[in-house]
Design a protein around this motif. Structure first.
Motif, PDB file in Angstrom:
ATOM      1  N   GLU A 185       0.287  24.685  27.283  1.00 12.63           N
ATOM      2  CA  GLU A 185       0.288  24.638  25.821  1.00 12.63           C
ATOM      3  C   GLU A 185       0.159  26.038  25.226  1.00 12.63           C
ATOM      4  OE1 GLU A 185       1.021  21.802  24.230  1.00 12.63           O
ATOM      5  OE2 GLU A 185       1.265  21.040  26.276  1.00 12.63           O
ATOM      6  N   TRP A 220       8.849  12.022  30.700  1.00 13.84           N
ATOM      7  CA  TRP A 220       9.067  13.245  29.924  1.00 13.84           C
ATOM      8  C   TRP A 220      10.167  13.069  28.885  1.00 13.84           C
ATOM      9  CZ3 TRP A 220       9.285  16.539  35.027  1.00 13.84           C
ATOM     10  CH2 TRP A 220       7.992  16.601  35.584  1.00 13.84           C
ATOM     11  N   LYS A 224       4.945   8.145  19.024  1.00 12.65           N
ATOM     12  CA  LYS A 224       4.231   9.427  19.002  1.00 12.65           C
ATOM     13  C   LYS A 224       2.797   9.311  18.486  1.00 12.65           C
ATOM     14  CE  LYS A 224       8.361  12.324  18.822  1.00 12.65           C
ATOM     15  NZ  LYS A 224       9.133  13.368  18.125  1.00 12.65           N
ATOM     16  N   SER A 273       0.681   8.247  21.685  1.00 14.02           N
ATOM     17  CA  SER A 273       0.391   9.664  21.960  1.00 14.02           C
ATOM     18  C   SER A 273       1.426  10.296  22.894  1.00 14.02           C
ATOM     19  CB  SER A 273      -1.016   9.808  22.569  1.00 14.02           C
ATOM     20  OG  SER A 273      -1.992   9.268  21.715  1.00 14.02           O
ATOM     21  N   TYR A 274       2.665   9.968  22.682  1.00 12.29           N
ATOM     22  CA  TYR A 274       3.752  10.496  23.521  1.00 12.29           C
ATOM     23  C   TYR A 274       3.954  11.984  23.263  1.00 12.29           C
ATOM     24  CZ  TYR A 274       8.552  11.076  25.264  1.00 12.29           C
ATOM     25  OH  TYR A 274       9.689  11.502  25.921  1.00 12.29           O
ATOM     26  N   ASN A 275       3.984  12.808  24.323  1.00 15.79           N
ATOM     27  CA  ASN A 275       4.153  14.254  24.150  1.00 15.79           C
ATOM     28  C   ASN A 275       5.454  14.782  24.738  1.00 15.79           C
ATOM     29  OD1 ASN A 275       3.768  14.348  26.915  1.00 15.79           O
ATOM     30  ND2 ASN A 275       1.832  15.463  26.830  1.00 15.79           N
ATOM     31  N   GLU A 288       7.629  21.562  15.679  1.00 16.99           N
ATOM     32  CA  GLU A 288       7.116  20.456  16.487  1.00 16.99           C
ATOM     33  C   GLU A 288       8.180  19.965  17.469  1.00 16.99           C
ATOM     34  OE1 GLU A 288       4.957  17.617  18.332  1.00 16.99           O
ATOM     35  OE2 GLU A 288       4.309  19.357  17.179  1.00 16.99           O
ATOM     36  N   ARG A 343       8.375  22.621  20.214  1.00 18.93           N
ATOM     37  CA  ARG A 343       7.229  22.518  21.136  1.00 18.93           C
ATOM     38  C   ARG A 343       7.519  21.479  22.224  1.00 18.93           C
ATOM     39  NH1 ARG A 343       4.225  22.932  16.238  1.00 18.93           N
ATOM     40  NH2 ARG A 343       3.026  24.903  16.193  1.00 18.93           N
ATOM     41  N   ARG A 344       8.030  20.351  21.832  1.00 21.23           N
ATOM     42  CA  ARG A 344       8.319  19.288  22.797  1.00 21.23           C
ATOM     43  C   ARG A 344       9.420  19.708  23.769  1.00 21.23           C
ATOM     44  NH1 ARG A 344       6.275  14.171  21.469  1.00 21.23           N
ATOM     45  NH2 ARG A 344       4.993  14.213  19.578  1.00 21.23           N
ATOM     46  N   ARG A 399       7.975  22.179  26.177  1.00 21.04           N
ATOM     47  CA  ARG A 399       7.149  21.459  27.151  1.00 21.04           C
ATOM     48  C   ARG A 399       8.050  20.844  28.234  1.00 21.04           C
ATOM     49  NH1 ARG A 399       4.617  18.275  23.739  1.00 21.04           N
ATOM     50  NH2 ARG A 399       3.013  19.830  23.309  1.00 21.04           N
TER      51      ARG A 399
END
Length: 740
Positions: A35, A227, A253, A257-259, A324, A327-328, A331
């Motif tokens: 992160e 993922w 999401k 809490s899906y990342n 945002e 970021r995903r 990741r």
């Protein structure tokens, strides 16, 4: 002197190394938390670089950030094998010679194994092939629910039951991602028929949504840690699912809490502002500008490309939503392209063929076996009949079409296993010679009339000990194929007449149905043995011959209810499929009036006898299910409940049984199904062997979705635990009390 020089050199290298470590960007420092690395990389990216990574640059790739050392990101179609490479901006084959693959069985067959270990093996093997091919994400697996047997894409999914699909999808994802290849679970959500898939607006109760259509996706996220999630083409609450506020923002999401990333289905994006606000992270497409018509190399025209950048430059949006999404995506990069620990893949290995064979053998279902006509004796004279005995089923069907290194066809598998095998065509269905540039191998042209073909099969059938008809569906349009649904429930190409005619002259008839869907069988009482052979990939002929010969004892169980007729299915009995077109609009509303009553839940409620029940499957041996012993008579909401069931192989052949536990709520404030699958286990036993199977459930198995509170709820009272080997074969029952 030499020693002083060496010492000085070491000091200099140490200093340089220290300096380099100090100036090394955090996003490249693998000792840092991911992160932290994401935020560092994000802070260094330009607006153009951020916009670039959230949309495609070619048919199957998106750009990395070359300036910062992020390579391009490559996806490819699954879920049954790695699709052959196409040109940068065309669907034509790239003409490569190293992009063949092993075709694994279709996911209906995987689900029919009722064995999560096979899912893990599947995911690992497919990922190894993807790694060799340089793919970072496989577009699969699919977990949409088998709501109607007409759905052309059911063969890519895991059946009708949300619990079974949930247990099978998790190890598939874990196996794939353990190799550093991202899974992209699809198609989220309610993509349960193909006809008008771009126009269907699904109207479904919250309870049915959460109890039937979402559990497998939830398990993929919460347990599998996927993922990637791919949005669906259809609409829900009048919003397209690739940018649907409720499904993507609220449920996926926020609630789960899906990342990971949400990927659009190819061409499934329709509006820039909805894509910005409603949860889409990466936009992909086919030969399209992302808007209304086709254009070559128009990826910068996608909704999340220049149109998005323009809105930011005009001040209508800040980069808050964009950051945002990035970021995903970053990741995802760190999990795949930037993961230096992932192994090196390999292609078309014997281990992969063995995996495909093992999965196929465990998934093939023996539906009927009167008088123990199967297995076929080794010295029998056999006539093989049917186009599906000589037709490649890895080619066609839409995006899951593959270019295999080899596919053993049923006729070839039978001839390899048995010494005397003749062949008759029986019927002509699809004589297409190639799909997407991949050829089907042998010629399928045959200009003889239907009557001539049947007559030949009948005459040859008189002269042999056994007849094996390989029929069913294929991967053509309006059969088991993406883009269209089947037009009816009957077998195509006059197969019923062929089967009836052959049955009259030879009583030792075995019918092998090749399909991903159930079909009508009006002749069933006249045919002593029926096998469900699925689409099982590269080792198709080998696996089927091993089952028919008895080299392998069948242990597959149906992952869906096989209806006698189409109106035995709730979606058709209530005339809700395919929906109603809105006047003067390109939208068709499809209301799921059957609610939670899908598959066996519907037939139980309506007291309809299926042709073959959910969970049904026979064996060449016999089993005895002993008296179960429970861990307790009552539990609280914080406790688990276990039951131990002794299972004995009472026959003469090694085999496997699937013990299934269903829950019945005896009294509830809402209407509930007669029973629901909540636990199962496949157990392998030698002749005479007894083993104890332990099944465990918790409060979730006793709960329903409360539409008033929008929470899962279990009411105190009595529940029946129904234990058996199919939804219509319950042999044991226990009562469990849930204390208030």
């Amino acid at each position: 002197m030499k020693n002083r020089t060496l010492i000085l050199s070491m000091i200099v290298l140490s200093i340089v190394g220290t300096v380099r470590a100090q100036v090394l960007p955090t996003y490249l420092d693998e000792t840092k938390d991911i992160e932290e690395r994401i935020e560092d990389a994000l802070s260094r990216m330009t607006l153009d670089e951020k916009i670039a990574v959230i949309h495609a640059q070619s048919k199957f790739s998106s750009p990395g950030v070359k300036r910062l050392g992020f390579p391009d990101f490559w996806t490819d179609d699954g879920p049954h094998g790695v699709r052959p490479d196409v040109l940068w901006d065309e669907w034509e084959q790239a003409g490569q010679t190293n992009d063949s693959c092993v075709a694994f069985p279709a996911l209906t067959c995987l689900a029919a194994t009722w064995n999560p270990q096979m899912s893990r093996l599947y995911g690992e093997s497919l990922a190894e092939e993807a790694l060799y091919r340089g793919k970072n994400m496989i577009l699969g697996p699919g977990v949409n629910i088998y709501r109607t047997p007409l759905n052309g894409r059911n063969f890519e999914y895991m059946g009708e039951d949300p619990f079974l699909a949930s247990r099978m999808v998790v190890p598939y994802i874990q196996g794939m991602q353990s190799k550093g290849v991202a899974a992209c679970v699809k198609h989220y959500a309610l993509n349960n028929d193909e006809e008008y898939r771009f126009n269907v607006n699904v109207k479904v109760s919250d309870r049915a949504l959460h109890e039937i259509y979402l559990p497998a996706f939830k398990a993929a996220v919460k347990e599998g840690g996927t993922w990637g999630i791919m949005g669906a083409y259809n609409l829900y609450k009048n919003q397209h699912n690739c940018h649907n506020h409720i499904l993507l923002n609220k449920i996926l999401k926020e609630d789960w809490s899906y990342n990971g990333v949400v990927v659009s289905d190819w061409g499934g994006t329709h509006d820039t502002e909805q894509a910005i606000k409603n949860g889409l992270d990466m936009e992909f497409g086919s030969w399209t500008n992302g808007l209304t018509d086709g254009a070559s190399n128009a990826y910068d025209s996608y909704f999340l490309a220049q149109p998005y950048k323009k809105l930011i430059q005009e001040g209508r949006y800040t980069t808050k939503e964009l950051d945002e999404k990035v970021r995903r995506v970053l990741r995802l990069f760190y999990r795949t392209t930037m993961n230096r620990q992932k192994p090196i893949g390999f292609l078309c290995s014997e281990s992969h063929y063995n995996a495909a064979l093992k999965i196929a053998e465990e998934g093939i279902v023996l539906l009927k076996n009167d008088h123990n006509i199967l297995p076929i004796p080794a010295d029998a004279r056999i006539l093989v009949v049917g186009e599906n005995a000589i037709k490649m089923m890895t080619v066609g069907g839409g995006s899951s079409s593959l270019k295999v290194q080899r596919e053993i066809l049923p006729l070839d598998g039978m001839r390899k296993r048995f010494p005397i095998v003749d062949y008759a065509r029986g019927y002509v269905g699809d004589t297409i010679q190639s799909y997407n540039g991949v050829k089907v191998g042998r010629s399928l042209y045959d200009l003889r009339s239907r009557e001539t073909l049947i007559a030949e099969a009948v005459e040859k059938a008189k002269e042999v000990d056994y007849v094996v008809i390989f029929g069913g569906l294929n991967k053509s349009d309006y059969q088991d194929c993406e883009g269209h649904d089947r037009k009816d429930y009957a077998l195509p190409y006059g197969q019923n007449e062929l089967i009836e005619a052959v049955a009259k002259v030879n009583p030792r008839l075995i019918y092998v149905n090749i399909s991903g869907n159930g079909v009508e069988m009006p002749w069933l009482k006249k045919v002593p043995a029926v096998v469900q052979g699925w689409f099982i990939g590269s080792e198709s002929g080998e696996a089927l011959a091993r089952i028919l010969s008895g080299d392998v004892n069948p242990s597959g169980r149906l992952p869906f209810t096989w209806y006698q007729q189409l109106n035995d299915c709730g979606a058709h009995a209530l005339n809700t499929y395919p929906g109603t077109w809105r006047e003067n609009e390109h939208i068709i509303d499809e209301e799921y009036k059957e609610g939670i009553y899908v598959g066996y839940r519907w037939t139980d409620k309506q007291k309809i006898k299926p042709l073959f029940a959910f969970g049904h499957g026979l064996s060449y041996t016999s089993f005895n299910i002993g008296r179960p012993v429970a861990s307790a008579n009552e539990i609280t909401k914080d406790e688990q409940w276990s039951v131990v069931i002794p299972v004995t192989n009472t026959g003469r052949t090694a085999g496997a049984e699937v013990i299934q536990l269903y829950i019945n709520d005896t009294k509830c404030s809402v209407d509930r199904p007669v029973k629901e699958l909540k636990a199962f286990q496949k157990v392998f036993l030698q002749p005479g062997e007894t083993r104890e199977v332990t099944l465990t459930i918790g409060i979730d198995a006793l709960s329903f979705y409360d539409e008033t509170t929008r929470l899962w709820k279990a009411e105190a009272g009595e529940f029946n635990a129904l234990i058996g080997t199919a939804s219509d074969k319950i042999t044991q029952q226990l009562t469990l009390k849930l204390k208030d």
